[in-house]
Write a protein that holds these residues in place. Structure first.
Motif, PDB file in Angstrom:
ATOM      1  N   HIS A   1       0.836  -1.206   0.000  1.00 41.05           N
ATOM      2  CA  HIS A   1       0.000   0.000   0.000  1.00 41.05           C
ATOM      3  C   HIS A   1       0.871   1.255   0.000  1.00 41.05           C
ATOM      4  O   HIS A   1       1.906   1.295   0.651  1.00 41.05           O
ATOM      5  N   TRP A   2       0.401   2.261  -0.695  1.00 43.30           N
ATOM      6  CA  TRP A   2       1.106   3.538  -0.766  1.00 43.30           C
ATOM      7  C   TRP A   2       0.269   4.617  -0.115  1.00 43.30           C
ATOM      8  O   TRP A   2      -0.952   4.640  -0.244  1.00 43.30           O
ATOM      9  N   ALA A   3       0.942   5.524   0.583  1.00 42.33           N
ATOM     10  CA  ALA A   3       0.270   6.660   1.223  1.00 42.33           C
ATOM     11  C   ALA A   3      -0.166   7.666   0.158  1.00 42.33           C
ATOM     12  O   ALA A   3       0.209   7.568  -1.006  1.00 42.33           O
ATOM     13  N   GLY A   4      -0.948   8.637   0.608  1.00 44.43           N
ATOM     14  CA  GLY A   4      -1.420   9.681  -0.301  1.00 44.43           C
ATOM     15  C   GLY A   4      -2.652   9.281  -1.075  1.00 44.43           C
ATOM     16  O   GLY A   4      -2.995   9.908  -2.073  1.00 44.43           O
ATOM     17  N   GLN A   5      -3.332   8.248  -0.609  1.00 44.75           N
ATOM     18  CA  GLN A   5      -4.532   7.816  -1.318  1.00 44.75           C
ATOM     19  C   GLN A   5      -5.580   7.257  -0.358  1.00 44.75           C
ATOM     20  O   GLN A   5      -5.300   7.040   0.817  1.00 44.75           O
ATOM     21  N   ASP A   6      -6.756   7.014  -0.903  1.00 40.91           N
ATOM     22  CA  ASP A   6      -7.864   6.453  -0.141  1.00 40.91           C
ATOM     23  C   ASP A   6      -7.714   4.930  -0.143  1.00 40.91           C
ATOM     24  O   ASP A   6      -7.702   4.302  -1.198  1.00 40.91           O
ATOM     25  N   LEU A   7      -7.585   4.343   1.034  1.00 40.84           N
ATOM     26  CA  LEU A   7      -7.385   2.901   1.153  1.00 40.84           C
ATOM     27  C   LEU A   7      -8.651   2.145   1.568  1.00 40.84           C
ATOM     28  O   LEU A   7      -8.582   0.974   1.921  1.00 40.84           O
ATOM     29  N   THR A   8      -9.782   2.791   1.504  1.00 41.91           N
ATOM     30  CA  THR A   8     -11.037   2.172   1.922  1.00 41.91           C
ATOM     31  C   THR A   8     -11.278   0.833   1.235  1.00 41.91           C
ATOM     32  O   THR A   8     -11.605  -0.162   1.896  1.00 41.91           O
ATOM     33  N   ASP A   9     -11.116   0.775  -0.061  1.00 36.34           N
ATOM     34  CA  ASP A   9     -11.397  -0.460  -0.808  1.00 36.34           C
ATOM     35  C   ASP A   9     -10.358  -1.553  -0.564  1.00 36.34           C
ATOM     36  O   ASP A   9     -10.595  -2.714  -0.897  1.00 36.34           O
ATOM     37  N   GLU A  10      -9.214  -1.188  -0.013  1.00 34.27           N
ATOM     38  CA  GLU A  10      -8.151  -2.162   0.211  1.00 34.27           C
ATOM     39  C   GLU A  10      -8.224  -2.828   1.595  1.00 34.27           C
ATOM     40  O   GLU A  10      -7.588  -3.854   1.816  1.00 34.27           O
ATOM     41  N   LEU A  11      -8.994  -2.278   2.510  1.00 37.37           N
ATOM     42  CA  LEU A  11      -9.039  -2.826   3.868  1.00 37.37           C
ATOM     43  C   LEU A  11      -9.514  -4.280   3.945  1.00 37.37           C
ATOM     44  O   LEU A  11      -8.971  -5.046   4.738  1.00 37.37           O
ATOM     45  N   PRO A  12     -10.479  -4.716   3.141  1.00 37.76           N
ATOM     46  CA  PRO A  12     -10.901  -6.119   3.261  1.00 37.76           C
ATOM     47  C   PRO A  12      -9.757  -7.130   3.054  1.00 37.76           C
ATOM     48  O   PRO A  12      -9.823  -8.242   3.565  1.00 37.76           O
ATOM     49  N   ASP A  13      -8.719  -6.746   2.354  1.00 39.23           N
ATOM     50  CA  ASP A  13      -7.579  -7.641   2.122  1.00 39.23           C
ATOM     51  C   ASP A  13      -6.513  -7.530   3.208  1.00 39.23           C
ATOM     52  O   ASP A  13      -5.539  -8.279   3.190  1.00 39.23           O
ATOM     53  N   ALA A  14      -6.675  -6.594   4.130  1.00 41.70           N
ATOM     54  CA  ALA A  14      -5.671  -6.375   5.186  1.00 41.70           C
ATOM     55  C   ALA A  14      -5.822  -7.414   6.303  1.00 41.70           C
ATOM     56  O   ALA A  14      -6.917  -7.915   6.542  1.00 41.70           O
ATOM     57  N   PRO A  15      -4.719  -7.701   7.008  1.00 45.06           N
ATOM     58  CA  PRO A  15      -4.791  -8.655   8.112  1.00 45.06           C
ATOM     59  C   PRO A  15      -5.317  -8.037   9.417  1.00 45.06           C
ATOM     60  O   PRO A  15      -5.295  -8.677  10.455  1.00 45.06           O
ATOM     61  N   HIS A  16      -5.777  -6.791   9.361  1.00 49.44           N
ATOM     62  CA  HIS A  16      -6.301  -6.109  10.546  1.00 49.44           C
ATOM     63  C   HIS A  16      -7.642  -5.474  10.216  1.00 49.44           C
ATOM     64  O   HIS A  16      -8.034  -5.396   9.058  1.00 49.44           O
ATOM     65  N   THR A  17      -8.326  -5.002  11.227  1.00 44.05           N
ATOM     66  CA  THR A  17      -9.630  -4.359  11.034  1.00 44.05           C
ATOM     67  C   THR A  17      -9.457  -2.845  10.971  1.00 44.05           C
ATOM     68  O   THR A  17      -8.351  -2.320  11.141  1.00 44.05           O
ATOM     69  N   ASP A  18     -10.555  -2.148  10.816  1.00 43.78           N
ATOM     70  CA  ASP A  18     -10.526  -0.689  10.774  1.00 43.78           C
ATOM     71  C   ASP A  18     -10.191  -0.072  12.124  1.00 43.78           C
ATOM     72  O   ASP A  18      -9.926   1.120  12.221  1.00 43.78           O
ATOM     73  N   LYS A  19     -10.147  -0.880  13.167  1.00 43.40           N
ATOM     74  CA  LYS A  19      -9.790  -0.365  14.498  1.00 43.40           C
ATOM     75  C   LYS A  19      -8.355   0.169  14.521  1.00 43.40           C
ATOM     76  O   LYS A  19      -8.010   0.949  15.398  1.00 43.40           O
ATOM     77  N   VAL A  20      -7.542  -0.219  13.573  1.00 46.75           N
ATOM     78  CA  VAL A  20      -6.158   0.255  13.504  1.00 46.75           C
ATOM     79  C   VAL A  20      -6.108   1.782  13.336  1.00 46.75           C
ATOM     80  O   VAL A  20      -5.165   2.427  13.783  1.00 46.75           O
ATOM     81  N   PHE A  21      -7.130   2.368  12.744  1.00 46.65           N
ATOM     82  CA  PHE A  21      -7.132   3.817  12.516  1.00 46.65           C
ATOM     83  C   PHE A  21      -7.273   4.617  13.806  1.00 46.65           C
ATOM     84  O   PHE A  21      -6.945   5.796  13.842  1.00 46.65           O
ATOM     85  N   ALA A  22      -7.720   3.988  14.882  1.00 45.26           N
ATOM     86  CA  ALA A  22      -7.841   4.677  16.169  1.00 45.26           C
ATOM     87  C   ALA A  22      -6.476   5.096  16.710  1.00 45.26           C
ATOM     88  O   ALA A  22      -6.388   5.993  17.547  1.00 45.26           O
ATOM     89  N   LYS A  23      -5.421   4.490  16.219  1.00 46.82           N
ATOM     90  CA  LYS A  23      -4.053   4.815  16.655  1.00 46.82           C
ATOM     91  C   LYS A  23      -3.554   6.133  16.071  1.00 46.82           C
ATOM     92  O   LYS A  23      -2.565   6.675  16.540  1.00 46.82           O
ATOM     93  N   PHE A  24      -4.214   6.601  15.024  1.00 45.98           N
ATOM     94  CA  PHE A  24      -3.716   7.761  14.284  1.00 45.98           C
ATOM     95  C   PHE A  24      -4.644   8.967  14.399  1.00 45.98           C
ATOM     96  O   PHE A  24      -5.853   8.820  14.530  1.00 45.98           O
TER      97      PHE A  24
END
Length: 82
Positions: free
Chosen positions: A49-72
């Protein structure tokens, strides 16, 4: 009281890709997060994944949930296309 987040366009988000500026931002569900302090986003890249973009559509393939965004910190909102 809720904080009002500044709106940024996709082009403005793309400038915060970790290559030309110190800021490393990503968007998820229209919220822009600053991931600059994360060692996992070194130089704007996190695995395939590259920064500077919307990663919404890529999250289902990630090994983590959306809870990771609470860190930022949320730094803005992605403008919705009109």
């Amino acid at each position: 009281m809720t904080e009002v987040l500044k709106e940024y366009s996709r082009a403005q988000l793309a400038l915060r890709n970790g290559q030309d500026r110190e800021e490393i931002w990503i968007a998820y569900q229209h919220i822009i997060y600053d991931v600059s302090k994360s060692r996992l986003w070194y130089k704007g890249k996190h695995y395939e994944h590259w920064a500077g973009q919307d990663l919404t559509d890529e999250l289902p393939d990630a090994p983590h949930t959306d809870k990771v965004f609470a860190k930022f910190k949320a730094v803005g909102r992605l403008k919705v296309k009109s």
